[in-house]
Design a protein around this motif. Structure first.
Motif, PDB file in Angstrom:
ATOM      1  N   UNK A 148       0.838  -1.207   0.000  1.00 48.10           N
ATOM      2  CA  UNK A 148       0.000   0.000   0.000  1.00 48.10           C
ATOM      3  C   UNK A 148       0.869   1.252   0.000  1.00 48.10           C
ATOM      4  N   UNK A 152       0.858   3.939  -3.012  1.00 48.87           N
ATOM      5  CA  UNK A 152       0.521   5.339  -2.730  1.00 48.87           C
ATOM      6  C   UNK A 152       1.656   6.259  -3.175  1.00 48.87           C
ATOM      7  N   UNK A 156       1.427   9.161  -6.051  1.00 48.97           N
ATOM      8  CA  UNK A 156       1.779  10.568  -5.786  1.00 48.97           C
ATOM      9  C   UNK A 156       2.843  11.055  -6.776  1.00 48.97           C
ATOM     10  N   UNK A 177       4.942  16.372   0.108  1.00 45.52           N
ATOM     11  CA  UNK A 177       3.752  15.558   0.376  1.00 45.52           C
ATOM     12  C   UNK A 177       4.132  14.101   0.605  1.00 45.52           C
ATOM     13  N   UNK A 180       5.761  13.774   3.985  1.00 44.28           N
ATOM     14  CA  UNK A 180       4.772  13.851   5.060  1.00 44.28           C
ATOM     15  C   UNK A 180       3.981  12.541   5.136  1.00 44.28           C
ATOM     16  N   UNK A 181       3.668  11.996   3.967  1.00 43.04           N
ATOM     17  CA  UNK A 181       2.932  10.727   3.936  1.00 43.04           C
ATOM     18  C   UNK A 181       3.766   9.595   4.558  1.00 43.04           C
ATOM     19  N   UNK A 184       3.848   9.792   8.246  1.00 42.95           N
ATOM     20  CA  UNK A 184       2.574   9.360   8.813  1.00 42.95           C
ATOM     21  C   UNK A 184       2.487   7.834   8.849  1.00 42.95           C
ATOM     22  N   UNK A 185       2.902   7.186   7.758  1.00 38.94           N
ATOM     23  CA  UNK A 185       2.792   5.731   7.648  1.00 38.94           C
ATOM     24  C   UNK A 185       3.869   5.017   8.465  1.00 38.94           C
TER      25      UNK A 185
ATOM     26  N   UNK B 152      -2.589  16.461  -1.011  1.00 37.11           N
ATOM     27  CA  UNK B 152      -2.247  15.041  -1.175  1.00 37.11           C
ATOM     28  C   UNK B 152      -3.363  14.308  -1.913  1.00 37.11           C
ATOM     29  N   UNK B 155      -3.370  15.208  -5.618  1.00 40.71           N
ATOM     30  CA  UNK B 155      -2.205  14.627  -6.300  1.00 40.71           C
ATOM     31  C   UNK B 155      -2.437  13.136  -6.544  1.00 40.71           C
ATOM     32  N   UNK B 156      -3.049  12.462  -5.567  1.00 41.70           N
ATOM     33  CA  UNK B 156      -3.401  11.046  -5.764  1.00 41.70           C
ATOM     34  C   UNK B 156      -4.430  10.906  -6.891  1.00 41.70           C
ATOM     35  N   UNK B 177      -6.676   3.700  -2.104  1.00 41.98           N
ATOM     36  CA  UNK B 177      -5.498   4.376  -1.564  1.00 41.98           C
ATOM     37  C   UNK B 177      -5.894   5.691  -0.891  1.00 41.98           C
ATOM     38  N   UNK B 184      -5.818   7.350   7.737  1.00 42.37           N
ATOM     39  CA  UNK B 184      -4.555   7.572   8.441  1.00 42.37           C
ATOM     40  C   UNK B 184      -4.475   9.003   8.968  1.00 42.37           C
TER      41      UNK B 184
END
Lengths: 194, 194
Positions: A148, A152, A156, A177, A180-181, A184-185, B152, B155-156, B177, B184
């Protein structure tokens, strides 16, 4: 078809694409950027599509060389990945991103292009997935689903390219971005490591 | 230029784009999809670019109508947004996504297209940003940065469109996603609400 197209022809293709875009690219314009005649180009490549297919292969090789990272540290591997993707953009890079978008728009009609783009996508996803999986295993990252995260991140990256071309967005905005993602993950951000 | 292009011409443009793609779109082919002659089309629109600019405006109006959501609940607004973006794809939708990608690839050369794409982007970002901000204020979502979430998500979405066109990826994959990402960030997922 020659088995190994000369670097000169590939570089000439790069410059002709930056100059004229995909739609206006011709064999003559590629020849004009090199010391090779149009006739000689046609000796190696029957069509513009065939030449561009070889060119995409050449790009993939270059990209993979930039992705190559001997580091065992998964954090370093992710940072190398982001550096390779979001290398400092010059005007020339933007011209090239525009030309590449023209090629991508042709992917539904040109199966060769599509196969090359699939190859790039698989390479990108596996670099991220493997680094994330290794980082989880060694306790550096939170325990998440590597597939995942990889999916992702590449989505992006794909979005970033379109935004650069269609909206003039700086690639560094998308890099933030992605960072930052990842924070977070994974509970870890490449930014803090740079 | 007519102030309000007829729906028939806009629908004919849609069908001609699906059939022939952007590069092979001509005024004649648009006329062929309607009861209007090519001469009549030219009476309304000087060029193909001008017609397509009107068409993009028409699409934006339709998109905004689909985004319209009277709900005050920010969760419902985000779900409506995702439904509008990732509506069930038919083959026709994929043909149209391919044609739109051709238009996007022209954005660097056609400032009119680019302005339309900026308009769509601003609309999408503000819908997400406002819903996230309201959800934070009412305590439904975690306290995050609404701008980052909106950037984000779009962009996705941009990445998803490219992947649909270049790799044949199902839009629903990207929807998953986006949902996972929202869960999250916000501590809430649209999926659970559907």
């Amino acid at each position: 078809m020659v088995s190994e197209p000369s670097t000169e022809i590939m570089e000439a293709t790069y410059h002709a694409l930056c100059e004229h875009g995909y739609a206006n690219l011709t064999m003559q314009r590629i020849a004009d950027e090199s010391s090779v005649t149009k006739a000689a180009l046609h000796y190696h490549f029957d069509t513009k599509q065939e030449l561009l297919n070889a060119f995409l292969g050449y790009l993939i090789d270059q990209f993979e060389a930039r992705l190559a990272c001997d580091a065992s540290d998964p954090r370093e591997r992710l940072t190398t990945f982001l550096d390779a993707i979001f290398s400092t953009a010059s005007d020339r890079d933007t011209d090239f991103a525009i030309a590449l978008m023209g090629i991508k728009a042709q992917a539904p009609y040109q199966s060769q292009y599509r196969e090359r783009l699939e190859e790039v996508d698989e390479t990108m996803q596996s670099v991220v997935k493997d680094a994330v999986a290794d980082g989880i295993e060694s306790g550096l990252f939170d325990d998440v689903e590597p597939d995942t995260v990889a999916h992702t991140v590449v989505t992006l990256v794909n979005g970033s390219r379109v935004r650069e071309v269609t909206l003039g967005e700086e690639p560094n905005e998308a890099r933030s971005l992605v960072e930052a993602y990842l924070e977070l993950e994974l509970g870890w951000s490449p930014e803090g490591e740079a």
